[in-house]
Design a protein around this motif. Structure first.
Motif, short mmCIF file in Angstrom:
data_model
loop_
_atom_site.label_atom_id
_atom_site.label_comp_id
_atom_site.label_asym_id
_atom_site.label_seq_id
_atom_site.Cartn_x
_atom_site.Cartn_y
_atom_site.Cartn_z
N ARG A 32 51.75 18.63 25.47
CA ARG A 32 50.61 19.17 26.23
C ARG A 32 49.57 18.08 26.48
N GLY A 33 49.43 17.16 25.52
CA GLY A 33 48.46 16.08 25.66
C GLY A 33 48.98 14.89 26.43
N SER A 34 50.17 15.02 27.06
CA SER A 34 50.75 13.98 27.93
C SER A 34 50.92 12.65 27.19
N ASP A 35 51.40 12.72 25.95
CA ASP A 35 51.65 11.52 25.14
C ASP A 35 53.15 11.46 24.81
N PRO A 36 53.94 10.80 25.66
CA PRO A 36 55.39 10.80 25.43
C PRO A 36 55.80 10.11 24.14
N VAL A 45 57.51 26.29 30.46
CA VAL A 45 57.00 27.53 31.05
C VAL A 45 55.50 27.69 30.79
N GLU A 46 55.07 27.34 29.59
CA GLU A 46 53.70 27.63 29.18
C GLU A 46 52.70 26.57 29.64
N ASP A 47 53.10 25.29 29.62
CA ASP A 47 52.13 24.22 29.82
C ASP A 47 52.32 23.41 31.11
N ILE A 48 53.52 23.43 31.68
CA ILE A 48 53.76 22.71 32.93
C ILE A 48 53.85 23.70 34.08
N ALA A 49 54.70 24.69 33.92
CA ALA A 49 54.79 25.82 34.85
C ALA A 49 54.91 25.35 36.30
N LEU A 50 54.07 25.89 37.17
CA LEU A 50 54.19 25.62 38.60
C LEU A 50 53.54 24.30 39.00
N ALA A 51 52.93 23.59 38.06
CA ALA A 51 52.47 22.23 38.39
C ALA A 51 53.67 21.33 38.65
N ASP A 52 54.82 21.65 38.03
CA ASP A 52 56.07 20.94 38.28
C ASP A 52 57.21 21.93 38.05
N PRO A 53 57.61 22.69 39.08
CA PRO A 53 58.68 23.69 38.91
C PRO A 53 59.99 23.10 38.44
N LEU A 92 55.09 13.69 30.55
CA LEU A 92 54.53 12.99 31.70
C LEU A 92 54.32 13.91 32.91
N ALA A 93 54.75 15.15 32.82
CA ALA A 93 54.59 16.08 33.94
C ALA A 93 53.14 16.54 34.04
N PRO A 94 52.67 16.89 35.26
CA PRO A 94 51.33 17.49 35.39
C PRO A 94 51.27 18.80 34.63
N LYS A 95 50.12 19.12 34.07
CA LYS A 95 49.99 20.30 33.22
C LYS A 95 49.12 21.38 33.88
N THR A 96 49.49 22.62 33.61
CA THR A 96 48.66 23.75 34.03
C THR A 96 49.02 24.96 33.19
N ASN A 97 48.03 25.75 32.89
CA ASN A 97 48.29 27.05 32.26
C ASN A 97 47.79 28.18 33.16
N ALA A 98 47.61 27.86 34.45
CA ALA A 98 47.07 28.86 35.38
C ALA A 98 47.98 30.08 35.48
N GLY A 99 49.28 29.86 35.51
CA GLY A 99 50.21 30.99 35.57
C GLY A 99 50.13 31.84 34.31
N TYR A 100 50.01 31.18 33.17
CA TYR A 100 49.91 31.89 31.89
C TYR A 100 48.63 32.73 31.85
N MET A 101 47.51 32.14 32.27
CA MET A 101 46.25 32.86 32.28
C MET A 101 46.26 34.00 33.29
N ALA A 102 46.91 33.77 34.45
CA ALA A 102 47.02 34.83 35.45
C ALA A 102 47.83 36.01 34.91
N TYR A 103 48.90 35.70 34.21
CA TYR A 103 49.73 36.76 33.63
C TYR A 103 48.94 37.59 32.62
N LYS A 104 48.18 36.90 31.74
CA LYS A 104 47.38 37.63 30.75
C LYS A 104 46.32 38.49 31.43
N ALA A 105 45.67 37.94 32.48
CA ALA A 105 44.64 38.71 33.19
C ALA A 105 45.25 39.92 33.87
N ALA A 106 46.44 39.74 34.46
CA ALA A 106 47.11 40.87 35.12
C ALA A 106 47.51 41.94 34.11
#
Length: 439
Positions: free
Chosen positions: A264-268, A297-305, A339-353
Motif C-alpha cells: 500500500r505504501g508503494s515500497d517494492p 482489489v482493496e488498494d489498487i482497484a480501478l486505478a490499475d484494473p 508500484l501500481a497507482p493506489k486508490t480505495n475509492a471503490g472500497y469507500m464507495a461500496y461501504k457508502a452504498a
C-alpha cells in the motif's frame, strides 16, 4: 504447552517392549495453571479466566500460529468443566463423521454430560459444513472450540462467529521459550550441551513455536558431546537452520500486515522483504497468493484494473509450476502491486452504498425502470416513461435510477491517479449531461 500435548492417541509408556514417550508428551500440562504463555487469554481477568470463574463457558475460536497451545488449552478446558472432550480435524472429517459426533453428543447430553468439541483447522470446513454446527451449538448439544491459523473474519461464517468468542493466541516470547527449555531440562535431568550463544540460536530457531522447540531440544539432548556446542556447531548439526530461522518472533498475521502495508505504501523492496520472510517461515504460498489478490482489489482497484489479472496469473503460474519457480511469479506480482497507482475509492464507495442500502432498504425502484410483463403491471405504471439510452443522444438519457423518495448520492469518488483519472473524467462528462437534461 504445544498442540502435540493434547493428542487423542495415548502415548506409549516407557518400559520393556514399548517406545519411550516423546518429550512433548511428558511435558504436557495437566492444568491450565501449568500452561506457559497466553496470559492475555488465561489470566484471572482475561476472557477464559473470567469465564471459568463465573462457571459460564461459551463457544470459542482460538486464532493463532502453530505450536502455541490451542489443542492443549481446549483439552484442559474440558477437564476443568467436566465436559467430555472430542477432537476432530477439519482436514480428515467429512459429513458422515460429523453426524456421528453430533449423535454421540446428543446421547451424552441426555445422560447428563456435555461435550466440548474441539475442531482443529476449522477454517478448512466449507461454509455449508460450518452451518451444520449451528443447531447443535444453539441447543447446547456441543460447546464448540475451533482452532485456526487463518483470520476468522475471512474464513468462518458470520453465524458461527456471532455465537463464539474469538481469542487470539500469540507466539511464545523468548522468555517463555526459555521457561519451556528449563522445564524440559528438569524433565531430562541435565542441561542441554550448548553454550549461551547456541542456546539463544536454538530459541530463535523455534520462532515462538513451543512444539518446534521441544522437538529441537529432544534432538540436541540426544547428542553425545565432550564440550558445550557453539552457535556455528549447532547450525551445522541442524543443517544450518539456525540462520534460516533467525527471526524476531512476529506472528504470521503481523508479517502479512507488514507485507500489505508495504505494498500500500508503494515500497517494492520492503514488500519483497516481508514476502520473503513469510516464505522462509514456511507460509503457504497459496495463502500469500490469495492475500495479494485481496490487495489488488482493496488498494489498487480501478486505478490499475490490470492488477487483479496480474495476481490471478501469478497464482495460476504457482499452481502450474510449484516451488520455487511459482514463488518467483508471486514475487513479481508483489513488485507490480507495490508500484501500481493506489486508490480505495471503490472500497469507500461500496461501504457508502451499503450504508445507504441499510438506511433506505425498503424503498422500491422508480416505476419507469421496472419491467411490465403483464397488463396489470402496465396499468400500474410499470415501465411508463422509460427512456432507452441507446435511442438517446450520446447514448445517455440522464434519467433517475434511484428510488423516487431518495435524493441522488455520489458514492464513487475516483482519485486523480492511474486509470481512475480517466474514470473521473467520464463521471464528470455524464454528470454534465445529466444536469443539462434535468436528470
Amino acid at each position: 504447552m504445544a498442540d502435540l500435548f493434547a493428542s487423542d492417541t495415548p502415548s506409549a509408556e516407557t518400559g520393556t517392549g514399548t517406545a519411550p514417550r516423546p518429550l512433548a508428551d511428558r511435558l504436557r500440562p495437566k492444568t491450565l495453571a501449568e500452561v506457559i504463555g497466553q496470559q492475555q487469554v488465561l489470566g484471572d481477568e482475561a476472557p477464559l479466566g473470567v469465564m471459568l470463574r463465573s462457571g459460564s463457558l461459551s463457544s470459542l475460536i482460538f486464532w493463532g500460529p502453530p505450536g502455541v497451545g490451542k489443542t492443549t488449552i481446549a483439552r484442559l478446558l474440558a477437564d476443568e468443566t467436566d465436559l467430555h472432550f472430542v477432537q476432530i480435524s477439519a482436514i480428515f472429517t467429512g459429513v458422515p463423521e460429523l453426524r456421528k459426533v453430533f449423535e454421540a453428543a446428543k446421547i451424552r447430553r441426555q445422560n447428563g454430560q456435555g461435550t466440548l468439541l474441539f475442531v482443529d483447522e476449522i477454517h478448512r470446513f466449507n461454509k455449508a459444513q460450518q452451518d451444520g454446527f449451528l443447531p447443535h451449538m444453539e441447543d447446547g448439544t456441543i460447546l464448540l472450540v475451533g482452532a485456526t491459523t487463518e483470520n476468522p473474519s475471512f474464513e468462518l461464517n458470520a453465524a458461527v462467529l456471532s455465537r463464539s468468542q474469538v481469542l487470539v493466541l500469540e507466539r511464545l516470547s523468548v522468555e517463555e521459550l526459555e521457561s519451556l527449555t528449563a522445564r524440559a531440562e528438569a524433565e531430562l535431568g541435565r542441561d542441554l550441551p550448548l553454550d549461551a550463544g547456541a542456546r539463544e540460536a536454538l530459541l530463535d530457531m523455534a520462532d515462538g513455536d513451543g512444539r518446534a522447540l521441544l522437538n529441537l531440544i529432544e534432538q540436541v539432548a540426544a547428542w553425545q558431546v565432550a564440550e558445550p556446542l557453539g552457535r556455528d556447531a549447532l547450525a551445522n548439526r541442524l543443517m544450518k537452520r539456525a540462520a534460516k530461522y533467525d527471526k524476531s518472533g512476529e506472528e504470521h498475521y503481523n508479517l502479512i500486515s507488514a507485507l500489505h502495508k508495504s505494498v500500500r505504501g508503494s515500497d517494492p523492496d520492503a514488500a519483497l522483504y516481508w514476502y520473503a520472510r513469510m516464505l522462509e517461515g514456511g507460509e503457504d504460498p497459496r495463502y500469500l497468493a490469495r492475500r495479494l489478490l485481496r490487495m489488488s482489489v482493496e488498494d489498487i482497484a480501478l486505478a490499475d484494473p490490470q492488477a487483479q489479472a496480474i495476481c490471478m496469473h501469478a497464482w495460476e503460474a504457482y499452481e502450474r509450476l510449484g516451488s520455487p519457480e511459482g514463488e518467483l511469479a508471486l514475487a513479481q506480482a508483489v513488485i507490480y502491486l507495490a508500484l501500481a497507482p493506489k486508490t480505495n475509492a471503490g472500497y469507500m464507495a461500496y461501504k457508502a452504498a451499503r450504508r445507504a442500502a441499510k438506511q433506505h432498504g425498503s424503498e422500491p425502484p422508480p416505476k419507469h425502470i421496472l419491467n411490465a410483463p403483464t397488463q396489470m403491471m402496465k396499468d400500474q405504471g410499470y415501465g411508463a416513461g422509460y427512456a432507452y439510452d441507446h435511442d438517446a443522444e450520446d447514448g445517455f438519457s440522464g434519467q433517475n435510477y434511484f428510488p423516487e423518495t431518495m435524493q441522488r448520492e455520489q458514492f464513487y469518488q475516483p482519485v486523480e491517479r492511474g486509470f481512475e483519472r480517466d474514470l473521473k473524467k467520464r463521471m464528470e462528462y455524464f454528470e454534465n449531461l445529466r444536469r443539462k437534461r434535468g436528470g
